[in-house]
Design a protein around this motif. Structure first.
Motif, PDB file in Angstrom:
ATOM      1  N   VAL A 134       0.831  -1.211   0.000  1.00 38.26           N
ATOM      2  CA  VAL A 134       0.000   0.000   0.000  1.00 38.26           C
ATOM      3  C   VAL A 134       0.862   1.256   0.000  1.00 38.26           C
ATOM      4  CG1 VAL A 134      -1.684   1.315   1.329  1.00 38.26           C
ATOM      5  CG2 VAL A 134      -1.936  -1.165   1.106  1.00 38.26           C
ATOM      6  N   TRP A 135       1.931   1.233   0.798  1.00 36.81           N
ATOM      7  CA  TRP A 135       2.813   2.407   0.893  1.00 36.81           C
ATOM      8  C   TRP A 135       3.885   2.310  -0.186  1.00 36.81           C
ATOM      9  CZ3 TRP A 135       6.907   3.352   5.288  1.00 36.81           C
ATOM     10  CH2 TRP A 135       7.533   4.598   5.077  1.00 36.81           C
ATOM     11  N   ARG A 136       3.595   2.832  -1.330  1.00 32.95           N
ATOM     12  CA  ARG A 136       4.530   2.777  -2.454  1.00 32.95           C
ATOM     13  C   ARG A 136       4.867   4.201  -2.876  1.00 32.95           C
ATOM     14  NH1 ARG A 136       2.716  -0.342  -7.332  1.00 32.95           N
ATOM     15  NH2 ARG A 136       4.964  -0.531  -7.694  1.00 32.95           N
ATOM     16  N   ASP A 137       6.155   4.542  -2.796  1.00 31.67           N
ATOM     17  CA  ASP A 137       6.571   5.889  -3.197  1.00 31.67           C
ATOM     18  C   ASP A 137       7.652   5.848  -4.275  1.00 31.67           C
ATOM     19  OD1 ASP A 137       8.762   4.997  -1.811  1.00 31.67           O
ATOM     20  OD2 ASP A 137       8.919   6.733  -0.466  1.00 31.67           O
ATOM     21  N   GLY A 138       7.810   4.694  -4.910  1.00 29.58           N
ATOM     22  CA  GLY A 138       8.793   4.577  -5.971  1.00 29.58           C
ATOM     23  C   GLY A 138      10.223   4.420  -5.495  1.00 29.58           C
ATOM     24  N   SER A 139      10.414   4.131  -4.208  1.00 33.24           N
ATOM     25  CA  SER A 139      11.758   3.958  -3.662  1.00 33.24           C
ATOM     26  C   SER A 139      11.782   2.734  -2.757  1.00 33.24           C
ATOM     27  CB  SER A 139      12.183   5.206  -2.871  1.00 33.24           C
ATOM     28  OG  SER A 139      11.524   5.243  -1.613  1.00 33.24           O
ATOM     29  N   ALA A 140      12.951   2.486  -2.148  1.00 29.31           N
ATOM     30  CA  ALA A 140      13.097   1.375  -1.208  1.00 29.31           C
ATOM     31  C   ALA A 140      12.715   1.760   0.215  1.00 29.31           C
ATOM     32  CB  ALA A 140      14.537   0.862  -1.229  1.00 29.31           C
ATOM     33  N   LEU A 141      12.287   3.011   0.428  1.00 28.84           N
ATOM     34  CA  LEU A 141      11.992   3.482   1.782  1.00 28.84           C
ATOM     35  C   LEU A 141      10.905   2.675   2.485  1.00 28.84           C
ATOM     36  CD1 LEU A 141      12.482   5.553   4.032  1.00 28.84           C
ATOM     37  CD2 LEU A 141      10.817   7.047   2.906  1.00 28.84           C
ATOM     38  N   PRO A 142       9.737   2.420   1.854  1.00 27.19           N
ATOM     39  CA  PRO A 142       8.713   1.648   2.575  1.00 27.19           C
ATOM     40  C   PRO A 142       9.222   0.291   3.051  1.00 27.19           C
ATOM     41  CG  PRO A 142       7.781   2.668   0.621  1.00 27.19           C
ATOM     42  CD  PRO A 142       9.266   2.867   0.533  1.00 27.19           C
ATOM     43  N   LEU A 143       9.948  -0.402   2.198  1.00 26.88           N
ATOM     44  CA  LEU A 143      10.444  -1.724   2.575  1.00 26.88           C
ATOM     45  C   LEU A 143      11.433  -1.631   3.733  1.00 26.88           C
ATOM     46  CD1 LEU A 143      10.623  -4.740   2.127  1.00 26.88           C
ATOM     47  CD2 LEU A 143      12.274  -4.339   0.295  1.00 26.88           C
ATOM     48  N   GLY A 144      12.357  -0.665   3.690  1.00 26.25           N
ATOM     49  CA  GLY A 144      13.333  -0.519   4.762  1.00 26.25           C
ATOM     50  C   GLY A 144      12.697  -0.160   6.087  1.00 26.25           C
ATOM     51  N   VAL A 145      11.749   0.771   6.083  1.00 29.24           N
ATOM     52  CA  VAL A 145      11.105   1.211   7.324  1.00 29.24           C
ATOM     53  C   VAL A 145      10.278   0.080   7.933  1.00 29.24           C
ATOM     54  CG1 VAL A 145       9.365   2.763   8.286  1.00 29.24           C
ATOM     55  CG2 VAL A 145      11.113   3.649   6.729  1.00 29.24           C
ATOM     56  N   VAL A 146       9.525  -0.642   7.098  1.00 32.63           N
ATOM     57  CA  VAL A 146       8.689  -1.726   7.614  1.00 32.63           C
ATOM     58  C   VAL A 146       9.562  -2.833   8.215  1.00 32.63           C
ATOM     59  CG1 VAL A 146       7.075  -3.552   6.976  1.00 32.63           C
ATOM     60  CG2 VAL A 146       6.752  -1.237   6.099  1.00 32.63           C
ATOM     61  N   MET A 147      10.659  -3.178   7.556  1.00 33.69           N
ATOM     62  CA  MET A 147      11.535  -4.222   8.096  1.00 33.69           C
ATOM     63  C   MET A 147      12.178  -3.780   9.403  1.00 33.69           C
ATOM     64  SD  MET A 147      13.287  -5.833   4.634  1.00 33.69           S
ATOM     65  CE  MET A 147      14.161  -7.130   5.522  1.00 33.69           C
ATOM     66  N   ALA A 148      12.548  -2.509   9.516  1.00 34.53           N
ATOM     67  CA  ALA A 148      13.111  -2.004  10.771  1.00 34.53           C
ATOM     68  C   ALA A 148      12.076  -2.042  11.888  1.00 34.53           C
ATOM     69  CB  ALA A 148      13.626  -0.580  10.573  1.00 34.53           C
ATOM     70  N   ALA A 149      10.837  -1.634  11.585  1.00 31.02           N
ATOM     71  CA  ALA A 149       9.771  -1.659  12.586  1.00 31.02           C
ATOM     72  C   ALA A 149       9.489  -3.085  13.048  1.00 31.02           C
ATOM     73  CB  ALA A 149       8.509  -1.025  12.010  1.00 31.02           C
ATOM     74  N   CYS A 150       9.529  -4.027  12.121  1.00 32.00           N
ATOM     75  CA  CYS A 150       9.300  -5.427  12.482  1.00 32.00           C
ATOM     76  C   CYS A 150      10.418  -5.949  13.383  1.00 32.00           C
ATOM     77  CB  CYS A 150       9.197  -6.279  11.219  1.00 32.00           C
ATOM     78  SG  CYS A 150       7.698  -5.971  10.253  1.00 32.00           S
ATOM     79  N   GLY A 151      11.657  -5.574  13.093  1.00 29.09           N
ATOM     80  CA  GLY A 151      12.763  -5.969  13.955  1.00 29.09           C
ATOM     81  C   GLY A 151      12.598  -5.446  15.363  1.00 29.09           C
ATOM     82  N   ALA A 152      12.170  -4.186  15.488  1.00 31.15           N
ATOM     83  CA  ALA A 152      11.959  -3.593  16.814  1.00 31.15           C
ATOM     84  C   ALA A 152      10.831  -4.305  17.556  1.00 31.15           C
ATOM     85  CB  ALA A 152      11.659  -2.107  16.673  1.00 31.15           C
ATOM     86  N   GLY A 153       9.732  -4.596  16.848  1.00 36.98           N
ATOM     87  CA  GLY A 153       8.616  -5.292  17.476  1.00 36.98           C
ATOM     88  C   GLY A 153       9.016  -6.671  17.972  1.00 36.98           C
ATOM     89  N   ALA A 154       9.835  -7.381  17.202  1.00 40.28           N
ATOM     90  CA  ALA A 154      10.274  -8.720  17.600  1.00 40.28           C
ATOM     91  C   ALA A 154      11.107  -8.673  18.874  1.00 40.28           C
ATOM     92  CB  ALA A 154      11.082  -9.358  16.458  1.00 40.28           C
ATOM     93  N   VAL A 155      11.983  -7.675  18.986  1.00 40.01           N
ATOM     94  CA  VAL A 155      12.810  -7.535  20.184  1.00 40.01           C
ATOM     95  C   VAL A 155      11.941  -7.266  21.404  1.00 40.01           C
ATOM     96  CG1 VAL A 155      14.542  -6.087  21.315  1.00 40.01           C
ATOM     97  CG2 VAL A 155      14.886  -6.808  18.947  1.00 40.01           C
ATOM     98  N   LEU A 156      10.978  -6.362  21.269  1.00 41.17           N
ATOM     99  CA  LEU A 156      10.098  -6.019  22.400  1.00 41.17           C
ATOM    100  C   LEU A 156       9.258  -7.219  22.842  1.00 41.17           C
ATOM    101  CD1 LEU A 156       8.896  -2.462  21.306  1.00 41.17           C
ATOM    102  CD2 LEU A 156      10.513  -3.021  23.138  1.00 41.17           C
ATOM    103  N   MET A 157       8.725  -7.964  21.891  1.00 39.06           N
ATOM    104  CA  MET A 157       7.883  -9.110  22.238  1.00 39.06           C
ATOM    105  C   MET A 157       8.689 -10.244  22.862  1.00 39.06           C
ATOM    106  SD  MET A 157       4.732  -8.448  21.820  1.00 39.06           S
ATOM    107  CE  MET A 157       5.213  -6.843  22.493  1.00 39.06           C
ATOM    108  N   ARG A 158       9.942 -10.371  22.503  1.00 34.74           N
ATOM    109  CA  ARG A 158      10.783 -11.361  23.151  1.00 34.74           C
ATOM    110  C   ARG A 158      10.946 -11.039  24.637  1.00 34.74           C
ATOM    111  NH1 ARG A 158      16.488 -10.540  25.161  1.00 34.74           N
ATOM    112  NH2 ARG A 158      17.020 -12.647  25.868  1.00 34.74           N
ATOM    113  N   HIS A 159      11.109  -9.763  24.975  1.00 34.09           N
ATOM    114  CA  HIS A 159      11.213  -9.376  26.378  1.00 34.09           C
ATOM    115  C   HIS A 159       9.906  -9.649  27.119  1.00 34.09           C
ATOM    116  CE1 HIS A 159      15.224  -7.655  26.539  1.00 34.09           C
ATOM    117  NE2 HIS A 159      14.991  -7.035  25.393  1.00 34.09           N
TER     118      HIS A 159
END
Length: 407
Positions: free
Chosen positions: A369-394
């Motif tokens: 859905v978030w398409r701006d013609g660059s790699a930004l959406p993919l990078g931000v979503v993957m970073a957010a997912c990494g952060a969520g995984a760390v928090l849920m592990r705790h």
């Protein structure tokens, strides 16, 4: 005949574990094989590539919803009956995909294909929990990832070859044949692992109560969601990488499979390293370290995209580290989540799968859905997912420490 939970496999790849691997491979096989066809499929059906990406989202929704049904059913009737139902549906739906004439019907058939295929994922996890305890389960999940890891390596390559020779519809005929083969293996070689003495009654109130208890269990929920956020990052990558690599950076569709396979090889390598790491360390300790690696990779991708430095080497390196880390995250988080759920392994496996693929659907949809013609959406979503995984592990770790009898 059911096997005791304490029984360890007599070899690294006993027949039952190989069959579990093939069942778990259904999802990556069904997803990855048609990824190289996205641009061709969009042109053939006369739609934007974003609409084609939604067919992937429909598949992920089906994976998430279907698992909730199969779990309680398997805790009552055993692991094999749901497999017969699910695999038959999978085969028929794959045929429907091959015959689809517009993107709407393709989305419907993909949804039904996922509803059938997800039975294998639930049953594979439940069978492992039926037979093994936590540390043995983690090693079995790691070995299983070696088996199922062949799918994401070969599937895009095979899909690209089939696309070149016969077109995108032939890909779904191949998937239908694969489903028939797995169904035959289940029927001929897979033994029932549920101890019928512990079969759970299939009543709506009992099922609802089991799901409610699981959602209140911080250990189960935290570790399940930790794996789920990892899966969300992976599905964001699966959904967004064809555009980023093929459209933005000019990688040929036939070569995309090799890039995808290299990342899958990293995942397999880490899963095998994980089997060694957990021998002298706690599962949670290994999980925590690899989650930090995934978070770091996601942050590099996001910052590089924001700074306009998302060149191909940076992207490929970030993808490789993030996906590779999941080779340790998935088996350890799954084993920790199911560690104390042996009395309802099917239901717990189903809910864990539903949570993971619900997050996976959101991750893939966010990139679509978030398409701006660059790699930004993919990078931000993957970073957010990494952060969520760390928090849920705790969160899961705190639940494990609060469990009666925990040290």
């Amino acid at each position: 005949m059911p096997h005791p939970a304490s029984a360890a496999p007599t070899s690294r790849f006993p027949a039952w574990l190989l069959i579990c691997g093939s069942l778990m491979a259904i999802a990556p096989l069904s997803i990855d094989m048609y990824l190289p066809s996205f641009p061709t499929l969009a042109g053939d059906l006369g739609v934007d590539i974003g609409q084609v990406q939604l067919t992937l989202g429909a598949f992920l929704v089906g994976l998430a919803l279907g698992q909730a049904f199969y779990g309680p059913f398997s805790d009552r009737f055993g692991r094999k009956p749901p497999l017969y139902v699910g695999l038959c549906l999978y085969v028929l739906a794959a045929m429907g995909c091959a015959l689809a004439r517009n993107v709407e019907s393709l989305m419907l058939w993909r949804f039904l294909q996922a509803l059938g295929g997800c039975a294998g994922m639930v049953m594979a996890r439940a069978v492992i929990r039926d037979r093994l305890e936590a540390h043995e389960s983690a090693r079995a999940f790691s070995s299983l990832m070696l088996v199922m890891g062949v799918a994401p390596i070969l599937a895009p390559i095979i899909g690209g070859a089939v696309l070149t020779v016969s077109g995108w519809r032939a890909i779904f005929w191949v998937l239908s044949g694969a489903g028939l083969l797995i169904l035959l293996l289940v029927h001929l070689r897979m033994e029932e692992s549920l101890d019928r003495r512990h079969a759970a009654p299939l009543r709506l109130g009992t099922v609802a109560r089991s799901y409610a208890e699981l959602l209140r269990d911080r250990e189960f929920l935290g570790y399940s969601l930790s794996a789920g956020f990892g899966s969300a990052g992976m599905f964001a990558y699966i959904s967004g990488s064809p555009f980023v690599l093929i459209e933005l950076h000019g990688i040929a569709p036939s070569h995309y499979g090799f890039v995808f396979g290299a990342n899958a090889l990293g995942l397999i390598t880490m899963s095998q390293l994980n089997a060694r790491l957990v021998r002298g360390r706690s599962l949670d300790q290994v999980l925590g370290a690899t989650l930090l690696a995934a978070l770091a990779a996601g942050m590099v991708l996001a910052v590089a995209a924001l700074a306009g430095m998302a060149v191909l080497p940076v992207l490929l390196g970030g993808f490789f580290v993030f996906i590779g880390a999941l080779g340790c995250v998935s088996p350890n988080a799954s084993a920790l989540a199911l560690a104390h759920q042996g009395h309802r392994a099917g239901t717990a496996s189903a809910l864990m799968g539903t949570l993971q693929f619900s997050l996976g659907t959101l991750g893939g949809a966010a990139v679509s859905v978030w398409r701006d013609g660059s790699a930004l959406p993919l990078g931000v979503v993957m970073a957010a997912c990494g952060a969520g995984a760390v928090l849920m592990r705790h969160y899961g770790r705190s639940g494990a420490r609060a469990r009666p009898g925990a040290r």
